[in-house]
Design a protein around this motif. Structure first.
Motif, PDB file in Angstrom:
ATOM      1  N   LEU A   1      -6.495   3.544   6.457  1.00  0.00           N
ATOM      2  CA  LEU A   1      -7.158   4.122   5.455  1.00  0.00           C
ATOM      3  C   LEU A   1      -7.559   5.915   6.016  1.00  0.00           C
ATOM      4  N   GLN A   8      -4.762   8.156   6.307  1.00  0.00           N
ATOM      5  CA  GLN A   8      -4.460   8.719   5.075  1.00  0.00           C
ATOM      6  C   GLN A   8      -5.415   9.769   4.730  1.00  0.00           C
ATOM      7  N   GLU A  59      -6.202   2.176  -7.345  1.00  0.00           N
ATOM      8  CA  GLU A  59      -6.248   3.043  -6.159  1.00  0.00           C
ATOM      9  C   GLU A  59      -7.559   3.143  -5.388  1.00  0.00           C
ATOM     10  N   LEU A  82       1.041  -1.147  -0.167  1.00  0.00           N
ATOM     11  CA  LEU A  82      -0.282   0.025   0.018  1.00  0.00           C
ATOM     12  C   LEU A  82       0.921   1.295   0.039  1.00  0.00           C
ATOM     13  N   VAL A  95       1.331   5.264  -0.216  1.00  0.00           N
ATOM     14  CA  VAL A  95       0.483   6.594   0.042  1.00  0.00           C
ATOM     15  C   VAL A  95       1.135   7.758  -0.718  1.00  0.00           C
ATOM     16  N   GLN A 139      -4.512  12.240   1.597  1.00  0.00           N
ATOM     17  CA  GLN A 139      -3.476  11.370   0.852  1.00  0.00           C
ATOM     18  C   GLN A 139      -4.212  10.241   0.365  1.00  0.00           C
ATOM     19  N   LYS A 140      -4.105   9.483  -0.785  1.00  0.00           N
ATOM     20  CA  LYS A 140      -4.627   8.649  -1.077  1.00  0.00           C
ATOM     21  C   LYS A 140      -3.811   7.296  -1.202  1.00  0.00           C
ATOM     22  N   VAL A 141      -4.544   6.152  -1.111  1.00  0.00           N
ATOM     23  CA  VAL A 141      -3.527   4.731  -1.108  1.00  0.00           C
ATOM     24  C   VAL A 141      -3.773   4.187  -2.442  1.00  0.00           C
TER      25      VAL A 141
END
Length: 217
Positions: free
Chosen positions: A98, A101, A216, A40, A42, A106-108
């Motif tokens: 999750l 983030q 994503e 994963l 970030v 921020q996205k993963v």
């Protein structure tokens, strides 16, 4: 009157279950397709430490990351093994990871070892678990008593050479000089900028030819 009250109670019950199903479907959509050992990544921010890391390490236009963890999916649940400034090397609930983030904007992005390397995941998970509890390495200079995020993941797969250590660089590609952020960062610690010393970073790990981008979250 009793009929009206019963109807209202029934509607409330239906609404409750509809909301519950919606929440569960959202959760399932996040976890569907994920596999034990998935990586994963970030996404990086544009400023601060995150931006400074990305500024000197970005290798691909579509890969801009400042953190990484490995997914552990088993009978007890879904967790993320990772090394973070808050908590050091830890085993965190997937939903909590999750949420953290998302709270930071921020996205993963999920990456996965290619099929021929999937057999190496169990050993990597065991190694990652053996390193839990170590503090975070705020100097980003390799040592055996603390880890930073990509260092933690590289060590998890080190025995099978999935990733590799490379000479670190803190040079701003736009100026050709040491990035000002890093000059000040290490000056405050009374340390020399570790230019050229062995290390790793999330963008470097994402560029490995042994993994592939999945989706994503």
């Amino acid at each position: 009157m009793k009929l009206i009250l019963k109807n209202r109670s029934f509607l409330k019950l239906i609404s409750f279950f509809a909301i519950l199903l919606f929440v569960l479907s959202c959760k399932n959509s996040q976890t569907s397709g994920l596999k034990n050992g998935d990586l994963l990544f970030v996404t990086a921010k544009e400023s601060g430490l995150s931006g400074a890391i990305n500024n000197v390490t970005q290798k691909q236009k579509n890969a801009s990351f400042d953190h990484i963890g490995i997914l552990q999916k088993d009978k007890t649940g879904i967790f993320v093994l990772h090394a973070a400034p808050k908590g050091g090397s830890q085993k965190q609930n997937f939903d909590g990871f999750l949420k953290d983030q998302a709270n930071d904007g921020q996205k993963v992005v999920v990456y996965r070892l290619k099929p021929e390397f999937q057999k190496l995941i169990p050993d990597a998970i065991v190694k990652a678990n053996s390193m839990l509890g170590k503090p975070y390495n705020f100097n980003y200079i390799l040592d055996e008593n603390s880890y930073y995020c990509s260092d933690y993941i590289e060590r998890s797969f080190r025995e099978n050479h999935i990733f590799k250590l490379e000479p670190m660089t803190f040079i701003d590609p736009k100026t050709g000089k040491i990035n000002t952020f890093w000059e000040e960062f290490y000056a405050k610690k009374n340390l020399k900028v570790p230019e050229g010393e062995p290390g790793c970073n999330p963008n470097g790990l994402a560029a490995s030819d042994k993994i592939q981008r999945i989706k994503e979250l």
